[in-house]
Write a protein that holds these residues in place. Sequence first.
Motif, short mmCIF file in Angstrom:
data_model
loop_
_atom_site.label_atom_id
_atom_site.label_comp_id
_atom_site.label_asym_id
_atom_site.label_seq_id
_atom_site.Cartn_x
_atom_site.Cartn_y
_atom_site.Cartn_z
N ARG A 171 0.81 -1.30 0.10
CA ARG A 171 0.04 -0.11 0.02
C ARG A 171 0.75 1.31 0.01
O ARG A 171 0.21 2.37 0.00
CB ARG A 171 -1.06 -0.09 1.18
N HIS A 229 -7.33 -1.79 9.01
CA HIS A 229 -7.60 -2.50 7.98
C HIS A 229 -7.54 -4.06 8.27
O HIS A 229 -6.92 -4.32 9.24
CB HIS A 229 -6.92 -2.28 6.81
N SER A 248 -12.73 2.93 -7.20
CA SER A 248 -13.20 3.18 -5.78
C SER A 248 -14.48 2.71 -5.62
O SER A 248 -15.17 2.90 -6.58
CB SER A 248 -13.23 4.50 -5.38
N ARG A 270 -18.07 2.31 -3.15
CA ARG A 270 -18.58 2.64 -1.63
C ARG A 270 -19.94 1.90 -1.55
O ARG A 270 -20.45 1.81 -2.57
CB ARG A 270 -18.85 4.13 -1.74
N GLY A 321 -7.92 -5.24 -5.56
CA GLY A 321 -7.91 -4.43 -4.22
C GLY A 321 -8.39 -5.19 -3.17
O GLY A 321 -8.66 -6.12 -2.78
N GLY A 322 -9.07 -4.04 -2.25
CA GLY A 322 -9.71 -4.40 -0.95
C GLY A 322 -9.90 -3.24 -0.09
O GLY A 322 -10.14 -2.16 -0.81
N GLY A 323 -10.31 -3.45 1.22
CA GLY A 323 -10.66 -2.54 2.01
C GLY A 323 -11.44 -2.73 3.13
O GLY A 323 -11.38 -3.93 3.54
N HIS A 324 -12.49 -1.96 3.21
CA HIS A 324 -13.63 -1.94 4.37
C HIS A 324 -14.69 -2.63 3.66
O HIS A 324 -14.95 -2.50 2.54
CB HIS A 324 -13.66 -0.97 5.11
N ALA A 378 -16.34 0.87 2.07
CA ALA A 378 -15.46 1.50 1.38
C ALA A 378 -13.94 0.75 0.93
O ALA A 378 -13.37 0.18 1.81
CB ALA A 378 -15.02 2.82 2.03
N ALA A 379 -13.87 0.48 -0.33
CA ALA A 379 -12.85 -0.18 -1.09
C ALA A 379 -12.27 0.28 -1.99
O ALA A 379 -12.89 1.30 -2.56
CB ALA A 379 -13.23 -1.71 -1.03
N GLY A 380 -11.07 0.02 -2.57
CA GLY A 380 -10.64 0.40 -3.74
C GLY A 380 -9.73 -0.55 -4.49
O GLY A 380 -9.47 -1.66 -3.76
N GLY A 381 -9.08 -0.02 -5.67
CA GLY A 381 -8.38 -1.23 -6.32
C GLY A 381 -7.87 -0.53 -7.65
O GLY A 381 -7.85 0.73 -7.62
P1 5GP Z 1 -10.46 5.06 -1.81
O1 5GP Z 1 -11.71 4.67 -2.58
O2 5GP Z 1 -10.70 6.39 -0.67
O3 5GP Z 1 -9.24 5.11 -2.48
O4 5GP Z 1 -10.25 3.81 -0.78
C1 5GP Z 1 -11.07 3.51 0.18
C2 5GP Z 1 -10.63 2.45 0.98
O5 5GP Z 1 -10.43 1.14 0.34
C3 5GP Z 1 -9.30 2.96 1.51
O6 5GP Z 1 -9.40 3.47 2.77
C4 5GP Z 1 -8.46 1.50 1.77
O7 5GP Z 1 -8.68 0.87 2.71
C5 5GP Z 1 -9.06 0.62 0.86
N1 5GP Z 1 -8.40 0.40 -0.59
C6 5GP Z 1 -8.37 1.35 -1.59
N2 5GP Z 1 -7.42 0.90 -2.43
C7 5GP Z 1 -6.97 -0.17 -2.13
C8 5GP Z 1 -6.15 -1.33 -2.79
O8 5GP Z 1 -5.54 -1.17 -3.76
N3 5GP Z 1 -5.93 -2.64 -1.89
C9 5GP Z 1 -6.52 -2.53 -0.44
N4 5GP Z 1 -6.36 -3.67 -0.10
N5 5GP Z 1 -7.44 -1.61 -0.12
C10 5GP Z 1 -7.64 -0.48 -0.82
#
Ligand code: 5GP
Length: 341
Positions: free
Chosen positions: A105, A126, A291, A293, A310-313, A316-319
């Motif tokens: 990350r 996380h 992103s 949500r 990707g991954g996340g919560h 809310a997650a991303g990749g």
């Molecule tokens: P955002 O959409 O704001 O970039 O990311 C939202 C949440 O998703 C972040 O708080 C982070 O925990 C998770 N996240 C974003 N990108 C990635 C990724 O590539 N891998 C993982 N494991 N989590 C991610």
Amino acid sequence: MDINLLTAAETESLRSLILSSDNIILCCHRSPDGDALGSLLGMAEFLRQQGKVPVAVVPDAYPDFLQWLPGTERIIRYDKHKSFVDGLLASADLVFCLDFNTFSRTDDMADTLAASPAKKVLVDHHLNPDIDTELCVSHPEACSTCELVFRLIWQLGSFDMMTRKCAVPLYCGMMTDTGGFTYNSTRPEIFFIISQLLTKGIDKDKIYRNVYNNYSEWRMRLIGYVLNEKMVVMQEERAAYFVLTRDDLKRFHYIKGDAEGLVNMPLQIKGLRLSISLRQDTEKDNLVWVSTRSVDNFPCNKLAEQYFNGGGHLNAAGGRLECSVEEAEALVRKAVTEFKF
Ligand code: 5GP
Ligand code: MN
């Protein structure tokens, strides 16, 4: 209220790690958000109060709307000072890993972090931490890493000497990671902590304005454009998505942070439970940032793991996708249609 996180042995371990370390580095994830930056600055200020001279490093740029946070002038960007930071990490005693669960990350910083002989302390919310640490403070139920940093300072008995300069970034990270306390923020501990932070003289309304009413004119125009022309609603699937191409970004004079939070907006539509944004990278070809949500029990993290590398919560997650925007959009439609949980 008991907000302690650590066992007695862990508390002593943290205390002696800090006490015995001369060269302390703090770092957070790529594209730092309010929580990443807040925990970095809050912890750095706390360590300075302990007589330490910590160095706070971020992998790359952070949004303009966080520049006002106290202490940002001392932050070192890895993408601009690579060999300097490599040197620091090679001779560091202790590294705080804040708001991330795996070295990947931190993007380009990952290898040098992994190679550093320093002891590591992870503080993060996380799931599934994957870092070899001396102390791992991983609490996915926490609203933010800033909440955890506060609780550590509290448990170390250092709340009394907490400065406003420490309290402001910690409040900011709790606020931004919960969308201004509108999601993931129902636990009473959170409001106990806020009540304590307020005794340090922080102006929470000003902090809100600094973050949420501090965007560029172009961002407002970008929001209008996205909602009017780019948002695709898939009513049957109770989902919406939008795609921002490099041309779109150029047209709206995009700077880092301008698209932050935009992905939340389609969820204001009645009945929707999932929103996805795709953003073409401004430099690298064939790179699209994703992103996601959601609301209630729709697992964004599972969706991001399964389809978007990707991954996340939960909500809310991303990749990232290494393909064209057209291919990325097709994949989003496929994911939305076939994903079952
Ligand atoms: P955002 O959409 O704001 O970039 O990311 C939202 C949440 O998703 C972040 O708080 C982070 O925990 C998770 N996240 C974003 N990108 C990635 C990724 O590539 N891998 C993982 N494991 N989590 C991610
Ligand atoms: Mn966070």
